[in-house]
Design a protein around this motif. Structure first.
Motif, short mmCIF file in Angstrom:
data_model
loop_
_atom_site.label_atom_id
_atom_site.label_comp_id
_atom_site.label_asym_id
_atom_site.label_seq_id
_atom_site.Cartn_x
_atom_site.Cartn_y
_atom_site.Cartn_z
N LYS A 1 -26.27 -72.08 18.59
CA LYS A 1 -25.92 -70.91 19.40
C LYS A 1 -24.49 -70.50 19.04
O LYS A 1 -23.57 -71.31 19.07
CB LYS A 1 -26.00 -71.24 20.89
CG LYS A 1 -27.35 -71.85 21.33
CD LYS A 1 -28.51 -70.92 21.07
CE LYS A 1 -29.81 -71.44 21.65
NZ LYS A 1 -30.31 -72.66 20.99
N VAL A 2 -24.31 -69.21 18.70
CA VAL A 2 -23.07 -68.75 18.08
C VAL A 2 -22.49 -67.57 18.85
O VAL A 2 -23.21 -66.60 19.15
CB VAL A 2 -23.33 -68.33 16.62
CG1 VAL A 2 -22.04 -67.94 15.94
CG2 VAL A 2 -24.03 -69.45 15.85
N GLY A 3 -21.19 -67.61 19.13
CA GLY A 3 -20.51 -66.50 19.78
C GLY A 3 -20.36 -65.31 18.85
O GLY A 3 -20.30 -65.45 17.62
N VAL A 4 -20.26 -64.12 19.43
CA VAL A 4 -20.34 -62.88 18.66
C VAL A 4 -19.14 -62.63 17.75
O VAL A 4 -19.24 -61.90 16.75
CB VAL A 4 -20.55 -61.69 19.61
CG1 VAL A 4 -19.30 -61.43 20.44
CG2 VAL A 4 -20.96 -60.45 18.86
N SER A 5 -17.99 -63.25 18.01
CA SER A 5 -16.83 -63.03 17.14
C SER A 5 -17.06 -63.57 15.74
O SER A 5 -16.37 -63.16 14.80
CB SER A 5 -15.58 -63.68 17.74
OG SER A 5 -15.76 -65.07 17.92
N GLY A 6 -18.06 -64.45 15.58
CA GLY A 6 -18.40 -64.94 14.26
C GLY A 6 -18.93 -63.85 13.34
O GLY A 6 -18.95 -64.02 12.12
N ALA A 7 -19.33 -62.72 13.91
CA ALA A 7 -19.84 -61.60 13.12
C ALA A 7 -18.73 -60.65 12.68
O ALA A 7 -19.00 -59.66 12.02
CB ALA A 7 -20.88 -60.83 13.91
N GLY A 8 -17.48 -60.95 13.04
CA GLY A 8 -16.37 -60.11 12.63
C GLY A 8 -16.10 -58.97 13.59
O GLY A 8 -16.78 -58.80 14.60
N ARG A 9 -15.07 -58.15 13.23
CA ARG A 9 -14.61 -57.09 14.13
C ARG A 9 -15.13 -55.70 13.76
O ARG A 9 -14.91 -54.74 14.47
CB ARG A 9 -13.07 -57.07 14.14
CG ARG A 9 -12.51 -56.47 15.42
CD ARG A 9 -11.01 -56.31 15.39
NE ARG A 9 -10.51 -55.95 16.71
CZ ARG A 9 -9.33 -55.39 16.94
NH1 ARG A 9 -8.52 -55.13 15.92
NH2 ARG A 9 -8.94 -55.10 18.16
N SER A 10 -15.80 -55.59 12.63
CA SER A 10 -16.31 -54.29 12.21
C SER A 10 -17.34 -53.77 13.21
O SER A 10 -18.10 -54.54 13.82
CB SER A 10 -16.96 -54.39 10.83
OG SER A 10 -16.01 -54.81 9.87
N LEU A 11 -17.39 -52.45 13.36
CA LEU A 11 -18.34 -51.83 14.28
C LEU A 11 -19.76 -51.96 13.73
O LEU A 11 -20.05 -51.52 12.62
CB LEU A 11 -17.99 -50.35 14.48
CG LEU A 11 -16.67 -50.06 15.19
CD1 LEU A 11 -16.42 -48.57 15.24
CD2 LEU A 11 -16.68 -50.65 16.60
N LYS A 12 -20.63 -52.58 14.54
CA LYS A 12 -22.03 -52.75 14.15
C LYS A 12 -22.90 -52.48 15.37
O LYS A 12 -22.60 -52.96 16.47
CB LYS A 12 -22.27 -54.18 13.63
CG LYS A 12 -21.42 -54.54 12.42
CD LYS A 12 -21.49 -56.03 12.11
CE LYS A 12 -20.51 -56.40 11.02
NZ LYS A 12 -20.45 -57.86 10.79
N GLU A 13 -23.97 -51.75 15.17
CA GLU A 13 -24.81 -51.34 16.29
C GLU A 13 -25.34 -52.52 17.09
O GLU A 13 -25.37 -52.50 18.32
CB GLU A 13 -25.97 -50.49 15.77
CG GLU A 13 -26.85 -49.92 16.86
CD GLU A 13 -27.94 -49.03 16.31
OE1 GLU A 13 -29.10 -49.48 16.27
OE2 GLU A 13 -27.63 -47.90 15.90
#
Length: 342
Positions: free
Chosen positions: A177-189
């Motif tokens: 289970k992974v927190g969303v900051s792992g996906a970076g700061r770029s805007l993604k839908e």
């Protein structure tokens, strides 16, 4: 001795985390910060929570002077670091937080990232940056490749058990289970609050997640033979943190003992008493890792639970820990922060 530090990609989450950690580090001085789209801005404009710090203005990489820089942290997008690091002076030590130098085999890199490696000579000198397992190699390295945050959580869970021979290497399932900051700061839908809030979803299923390349590499090395695990990460509506549950076949008591023995002298890794389970909030915004082992109701089955903060121990804290070794500082310097709680 104070070492002058540059942070490339300072406007991303891992860049901001590096600033937070290094700003109070007694042996490191932030001398240069870069950001592409944010060049010319103050760091306080990008991250108002850092407005109390006296920091350099963000510049483009080509505008920076590296002549007095001792160490450079590259918190750049994947496939960017290869080109950038190739242009840095040989005197500058580098800790790369991207995926560009994690995989030693260039063919394997191309398989997982879909393009040839553009800096094969640099790859030859890169040391894999999981500090607890590559400490001596990191001390003498010029280029250290930071691990993926998911990859770090899985390896802390399993490498001691693999080396000790106490689990079945052909029956390993990692549920993360992974927190969303792992996906970076770029805007993604898919990361908008309306999309992610009250919603959990798996991604990279069916053996397609790129961190499997790291698992294959490091688990196989630890075992001395090929090891392929089943891995499913799930994005959860939390800003940071990772909870890895590794389902294995083996004696739970022996697994717990192997982990305790492996990490007995590690300052950042805590193996909980047998049967206790860790929580992400207990390591939030720190360089600590908590690990618990539970006996399942079926004999010969166990679950290893591991938590870490993806931005700190999974990335920027790990990078500072490696830099401490590379520069001759105490390994724990600047990193003995208590968790933010509640």
């Amino acid at each position: 001795m104070t070492h002058k530090t540059a942070i490339l990609g300072a406007s991303g989450y891992t860049g901001a985390e590096l600033v937070r950690l290094i700003a109070t580090h007694p042996g490191l001085e932030i001398a240069a910060l870069s950001a592409d789209r944010k060049a010319g801005m103050e760091m306080s404009e990008v991250y108002p929570h850092l407005r109390h710090m006296d920091l350099p203005v963000l510049k483009r990489i080509e505008e920076l002077d590296f002549s007095e820089i001792d160490i450079c942290f590259c918190a750049l997008p994947h496939a960017t670091s290869q080109a950038v690091i190739s242009t840095l002076p040989a005197s500058v030590k580098v800790v790369d937080l991207s995926a560009d130098f994690r995989l030693r085999n260039l063919d394997v890199y191309e398989k997982w990232y879909g393009k040839p490696h553009s800096a094969p000579e640099l790859q030859k000198e890169a040391v894999y940056g999981l500090t607890e397992f590559y400490r001596e190699e990191i001390r003498g390295a010029r280029l250290v490749a930071g691990t993926g945050c998911n990859a770090a959580a899985g390896q802390f869970s399993l490498i001691p058990a693999i080396k000790a021979g106490v689990i079945d290497l052909d029956e390993i399932i990692i549920d993360m289970k992974v927190g969303v900051s792992g996906a970076g700061r770029s805007l993604k839908e898919n990361l908008l609050q309306a999309e992610l809030g009250e919603n959990w979803y798996a991604y990279g299923m069916g053996g397609k997640h790129r961190h499997l390349g790291e698992f294959d590499q490091e688990f196989s090395k630890a075992a001395g033979r090929p090891v392929e695990v089943q891995f499913t990460p799930t994005l959860v509506p939390a800003s940071r943190g990772i909870l890895a549950a590794s389902y294995v076949r083996g004696d739970a008591v022996e697994i717990h003992a192997a982990l305790q023995a492996a990490y007995a002298d590690e300052p950042f890794i805590c193996v909980l008493p047998f049967g206790q389970v860790p929580a992400t909030k207990h390591v939030r915004a720190t360089n600590f890792v908590h690990i618990g082992v539970v006996q399942e109701r079926k004999a010969g089955r166990a679950t290893i639970y591991t938590v870490l903060d993806n931005l700190t121990k999974g990335s920027s804290g790990q990078a500072v820990q490696n830099a401490n070794l590379m520069l001759g500082h105490e390994e724990t310097e600047g990193l003995m922060l208590s968790p933010v709680y509640p």
